[in-house]
Design an enzyme around this catalytic site. Sequence first.
Site, PDB file in Angstrom:
ATOM      1  NE  ARG A 182      -3.481  -2.273   2.854  1.00 48.25           N
ATOM      2  CZ  ARG A 182      -3.157  -3.398   3.491  1.00 48.25           C
ATOM      3  NH1 ARG A 182      -1.929  -3.532   4.001  1.00 48.25           N
ATOM      4  NH2 ARG A 182      -4.027  -4.392   3.606  1.00 48.25           N
ATOM      5  CE  LYS A 206      -6.296  -1.156   5.006  1.00 46.75           C
ATOM      6  NZ  LYS A 206      -7.624  -1.502   4.466  1.00 46.75           N
ATOM      7  CG  HIS A 277      -5.175   0.325  -3.494  1.00 47.45           C
ATOM      8  ND1 HIS A 277      -4.467   0.277  -2.307  1.00 47.45           N
ATOM      9  CD2 HIS A 277      -6.080  -0.676  -3.426  1.00 47.45           C
ATOM     10  CE1 HIS A 277      -4.939  -0.697  -1.548  1.00 47.45           C
ATOM     11  NE2 HIS A 277      -5.921  -1.300  -2.209  1.00 47.45           N
ATOM     12  NE  ARG A 280      -3.234  -4.068  -1.071  1.00 48.01           N
ATOM     13  CZ  ARG A 280      -2.574  -4.764  -0.154  1.00 48.01           C
ATOM     14  NH1 ARG A 280      -1.260  -4.730  -0.123  1.00 48.01           N
ATOM     15  NH2 ARG A 280      -3.203  -5.500   0.737  1.00 48.01           N
ATOM     16  CG  HIS A 303      -5.634  -9.381   1.603  1.00 47.45           C
ATOM     17  ND1 HIS A 303      -5.769  -9.816   0.297  1.00 47.45           N
ATOM     18  CD2 HIS A 303      -5.620  -8.031   1.528  1.00 47.45           C
ATOM     19  CE1 HIS A 303      -5.831  -8.775  -0.511  1.00 47.45           C
ATOM     20  NE2 HIS A 303      -5.745  -7.688   0.215  1.00 47.45           N
ATOM     21  CE1 TYR A 312      -6.375  -7.280  -6.148  1.00 49.92           C
ATOM     22  CE2 TYR A 312      -6.413  -8.484  -4.079  1.00 49.92           C
ATOM     23  CZ  TYR A 312      -6.401  -7.290  -4.764  1.00 49.92           C
ATOM     24  OH  TYR A 312      -6.430  -6.118  -4.081  1.00 49.92           O
TER      25      TYR A 312
END
Length: 331
Positions: A182, A206, A277, A280, A303, A312
């Site tokens: 990110r 995150k 993004h 990514r 994730h 994806y």
Amino acid sequence: MTRKAAEAAGDTLQGDAPDVQKDASEEAIGALIERFVGSYRAERNGSENTLRAYRIDLGDYAAWAKRMGVDALHPTHRQLRRYLSQLEQAQYARSTVNRRLSTLRTFFQWLNVAGIVDVDPASALSGPKQPQRLPRHIRPEDMVKLLSVYAKRLDEEGRDLRTPSEMRNQAILEFLYACGARISEASGLELTAVDFEAGQCKVLGKGGKERIVPLHDLALASMRTYALLGRPQLVQGKDCPYFFVSTRGNQMGTDAMRKMFKQALSAASLPATITPHDMRHTFATDVLAGGADLRSVQEMLGHASLSTTQLYTHTTPERLGAEHRRAHPRG
């Protein structure tokens, strides 16, 4: 969140709960919102972006409740549904309405656990269904154009003609595509987190979660050139812990990175709608198409849920066309 955890963060408000229930004033609700945000920061190590969104969403809800004469701490299920319905009528995006709903659920769950309210009216609410959009994939030829904007330029004696900022920009672009980081992770990348010998780096994702991501040789080469030749000229002796720095030798922020990205798109004659993004998204799509297993890509992207990574696994239009031509009898 457990009651014990809330007490540790100083947020149970057991002594204050009766007063808050009797006086759902604007000041009391504002104080509760701040206590909730502080609790979320302490308990879940929430990012500043998440905390800012919580403040905005709950502030909007509290303002609506005041206008409508609704007790913001003790709304009925029907009243909360009316709030969400009015957001939809005001033509808020479905993603925004669902985010507001998620915020209310988290807030009322905290209020309930902390003993401030006895009923959680938001737990049974459902938001509008969102159409599932495929992640945007940058075409290989467009990626080549983008990564060529700040590519190495040599003079007749083999010296790099690029400025320190151009070396840095190339390193950022290569880094984003090499590991699917990110842009906030690129901005927060520390100098000591890059291991050139092992070909990997440690990024802070995150919720303050760290993960190790591998880097390919082209990205490592760009990052090493920047680290050895470009970065020393930018920091000018400053003791900056971050890998990517501004022209003043400070941490390069996300806004500055986005501005650089837009300039690179313009120089490459690519659509301005492409975002960092999307790099990514493209990384994830390309490595999965290249044979990487889903679990490994989940780890590389950071994730929490495998279902997020599964987005994806879609097939690009180009690949679908190639497979159609290969397999169809009349292809």
